[in-house]
Scaffold this motif. Structure first.
Motif, mmCIF file in Angstrom:
data_model
loop_
_atom_site.group_PDB
_atom_site.id
_atom_site.type_symbol
_atom_site.label_atom_id
_atom_site.label_comp_id
_atom_site.label_asym_id
_atom_site.label_seq_id
_atom_site.Cartn_x
_atom_site.Cartn_y
_atom_site.Cartn_z
ATOM 1 N N ARG A 142 0.835 -1.209 0.000
ATOM 2 C CA ARG A 142 0.000 0.000 0.000
ATOM 3 C C ARG A 142 0.870 1.259 0.000
ATOM 4 O O ARG A 142 0.553 2.245 -0.665
ATOM 5 N N ALA A 143 1.975 1.230 0.728
ATOM 6 C CA ALA A 143 2.892 2.379 0.713
ATOM 7 C C ALA A 143 3.461 2.574 -0.686
ATOM 8 O O ALA A 143 3.587 3.707 -1.172
ATOM 9 N N GLN A 144 3.798 1.476 -1.381
ATOM 10 C CA GLN A 144 4.285 1.579 -2.761
ATOM 11 C C GLN A 144 3.214 2.143 -3.676
ATOM 12 O O GLN A 144 3.512 2.944 -4.581
ATOM 13 N N LEU B 130 3.519 5.384 -6.018
ATOM 14 C CA LEU B 130 3.335 5.317 -7.472
ATOM 15 C C LEU B 130 2.299 6.314 -7.967
ATOM 16 O O LEU B 130 2.521 7.043 -8.937
ATOM 17 N N HIS B 131 1.147 6.364 -7.299
ATOM 18 C CA HIS B 131 0.074 7.229 -7.777
ATOM 19 C C HIS B 131 0.365 8.709 -7.505
ATOM 20 O O HIS B 131 -0.067 9.576 -8.272
ATOM 21 N N ALA C 259 -7.039 0.178 -6.575
ATOM 22 C CA ALA C 259 -7.939 1.114 -7.241
ATOM 23 C C ALA C 259 -8.563 2.081 -6.239
ATOM 24 O O ALA C 259 -8.744 3.283 -6.533
ATOM 25 N N GLU C 260 -8.879 1.599 -5.031
ATOM 26 C CA GLU C 260 -9.490 2.467 -4.012
ATOM 27 C C GLU C 260 -8.479 3.469 -3.471
ATOM 28 O O GLU C 260 -8.839 4.617 -3.165
ATOM 29 N N ILE C 261 -7.218 3.082 -3.370
ATOM 30 C CA ILE C 261 -6.186 4.024 -2.942
ATOM 31 C C ILE C 261 -6.023 5.123 -3.985
ATOM 32 O O ILE C 261 -5.924 6.315 -3.655
ATOM 33 N N GLU C 262 -6.024 4.738 -5.255
ATOM 34 C CA GLU C 262 -5.890 5.744 -6.313
ATOM 35 C C GLU C 262 -7.060 6.717 -6.283
ATOM 36 O O GLU C 262 -6.879 7.931 -6.416
ATOM 37 N N GLN C 263 -8.275 6.209 -6.106
ATOM 38 C CA GLN C 263 -9.431 7.096 -6.078
ATOM 39 C C GLN C 263 -9.438 7.996 -4.846
ATOM 40 O O GLN C 263 -9.930 9.136 -4.902
ATOM 41 N N ALA C 264 -8.885 7.517 -3.737
ATOM 42 C CA ALA C 264 -8.773 8.374 -2.550
ATOM 43 C C ALA C 264 -7.833 9.541 -2.828
ATOM 44 O O ALA C 264 -8.084 10.682 -2.396
#
Length: 500
Positions: free
Chosen positions: A409-411, A415-416, A442-447
């Motif tokens: 998740r940290a990576q 990245l995003h 995908a949820e991390i990117e949308q956050a």
């Protein structure tokens, strides 16, 4: 036997009707002229524009036969010398009952107790020759072989020489290794297409190099994908663009040289495919794209939704066409996204058994193919997949893409953030990873996207505070669909290989 020997055998057997589907008419004429050196026959060609001509000499000799189809067949039947007749684009005229009857009379000359003239060989030549059923049963279809590596290299050299002549003797700059790779990637094309693509690559910049390979892949795909069932993925992800999946990346790295090699080492079979199973939003599609980048080959996606047709047999035909096109694009990665939607297990009654027949053909292709097409299938619902697809041996490996751990998740945050021009070092990646427990990629990117909108609205810079606020407001899929996600993870444990 060689291509020429096959043709000579058909002529010696006085095969009455041969069908050749090709766009390279000049090559057909040359093949028959070469065959005459081993088995003599008078050789004629016919087209509606030029009529009937004798072409077994250095120069073509016109006949006094009218160019229409009926008069031509009457002249053939009356001929007193055995002949080979190359009839170009003749099949449309077989829609007339009288013309069809004339042709059948010539073809069926071997009927017992009849004498219908000399044993001629009629050859119908066209790009796509469709015959009435009663004639199709009497025809032998002959397919000219595709050019081998030596023939393809000869064509490339001819185009390079033509370029030099047109540009005042300026030679084509060529990288030897790249030329060999170009020749290898032109495999599966007929001479006309090999020449056209080679000419385009050369005339782009007067050179042949490694930078021509992506353009070659694009041109070849556009040429072969006439059905529209395949989609060329131009934006394949790099392996370094994918967070985690360490075991899967190592698996690809270990097999790259065997997949790309001309021959597999003794005792090793080339890799054939993998199934990526996992929680939605955890990067299965990204990994499919990264696999192609890891192998260094083009990525094509098969859309099952475009295959299905209301007419009987058309769906299976569409699948055969799509897979044949993929094989001509080798080496490549063929990606089937959400394969369970196209091969959902059922009783065979709801769709007339189409899904079962499609599954059967796909399984046969997976088992028998010899081309370097690496299949990557992705799936979200394991219970919707037929058991036949999952048994050992269908795929080399089944990888499970689980929810990312804290390190991954940290990576993903890094990245995003970097993808959007932000410095990951300016953020508490460890704290954000902890706060996003249970989130998919995908949820991390949308956050991050939602936090950027909040920052823009407040005319402020993106901060850890805004990111944490968005994470608190989001209910990830692992919470909304907790039972289904837990069941999938439980099923995968012990049955699949963890990608990370």
């Amino acid at each position: 036997m060689s291509e020429l020997q096959d043709l000579v055998a058909l002529i010696r057997a006085n095969t009455p009707l041969i069908v050749i589907e090709t766009r390279d008419e000049a090559r057909v004429v040359e093949l028959f002229r070469q065959a005459l050196m081993q088995v003599w026959r008078a050789l004629y060609s016919w087209s509606i524009t030029e009529g009937l001509r004798r072409i077994d000499f250095d120069r073509a000799e016109a006949t006094d036969v009218a160019p229409d189809a009926s008069a031509t067949l009457a002249a053939i039947r009356a001929a007193e010398q055995r002949g080979i007749y190359l009839l170009f684009d003749f099949h449309p005229y077989l829609g007339y009952a009288s013309t069809q009857r004339q042709l059948r009379d010539i073809v069926q000359r071997h009927d017992a107790g009849t004498d219908k003239g000399m044993p001629h060989v009629l050859v119908l030549v066209g790009h796509e020759v469709r015959l009435p059923p009663e004639l199709d049963l009497l025809a032998v279809r002959y397919t000219p072989r595709l050019p081998d590596a030596a023939a393809r290299l000869k064509i490339v050299r001819e185009e390079a020489e033509a370029y030099a002549r047109e540009h005042g003797g300026r030679r084509v700059e060529a990288d030897g290794a790249a030329v060999q790779e170009i020749v290898r990637n032109l495999r599966g094309l007929d001479p006309v297409d090999v020449r056209r693509i080679a000419r385009q690559l050369i005339y782009n910049d007067g050179a042949l190099g490694a930078n021509d390979l992506p353009e070659l892949a694009r041109l070849k795909f556009e040429l072969l994908n006439r059905s529209g069932h395949l989609h060329f993925e131009f934006d394949s992800a790099r392996m370094e663009d994918v967070a985690g999946a360490r075991r899967l990346k190592r698996w690809i790295d270990q097999r790259r040289s065997v997949f790309l090699g001309a021959e597999a080492p003794a005792g090793l079979d080339p890799p054939r495919g993998m199934l990526l199973l996992g929680v939605q939003g955890c990067g299965k599609s990204m990994l499919a794209k990264a696999v192609a980048a890891g192998f260094g080959v083009p990525l094509v996606r098969l859309d099952f939704g475009t295959l299905y047709d209301k007419f009987h047999g058309e769906t299976e035909k569409n699948l055969r066409t799509a897979l044949a096109s993929a094989e001509q694009l080798e080496p490549c990665v063929l990606w089937i996204d959400e394969i369970e939607k196209g091969l959902a297990a059922d009783s065979g009654n709801s769709d007339g058994g189409v899904s079962r027949r499609v599954l059967g053909y796909l399984l046969t292709w997976m088992a028998e193919r010899r081309s370097r097409v690496f299949l990557v299938a992705t799936a979200n619902q394991i219970d919707a997949l037929p058991a036949e697809l999952l048994r050992k041996g269908r795929f080399d490996e089944i990888f499970f893409i689980d929810l990312p751990d804290a390190e991954t998740r940290a990576q993903l945050f890094a990245l995003h953030l970097r993808k959007r021009g932000l410095d990951p070092e300016a953020f508490d990646l460890g704290g954000l990873a902890t706060a996003s427990d249970g989130f998919s990629g995908a949820e991390i990117e949308q956050a991050i996207v939602a936090a950027l909108f909040s920052a823009h609205a407040a005319q402020a810079a993106l901060s850890d505070f805004l990111l944490r606020a968005e994470l608190r407001q989001t209910r990830p899929l692992s919470v909304l669909m907790a039972e289904q996600v837990s069941a999938l993870r439980e099923w995968a444990r012990g049955r699949t290989v963890a990608a990370d």
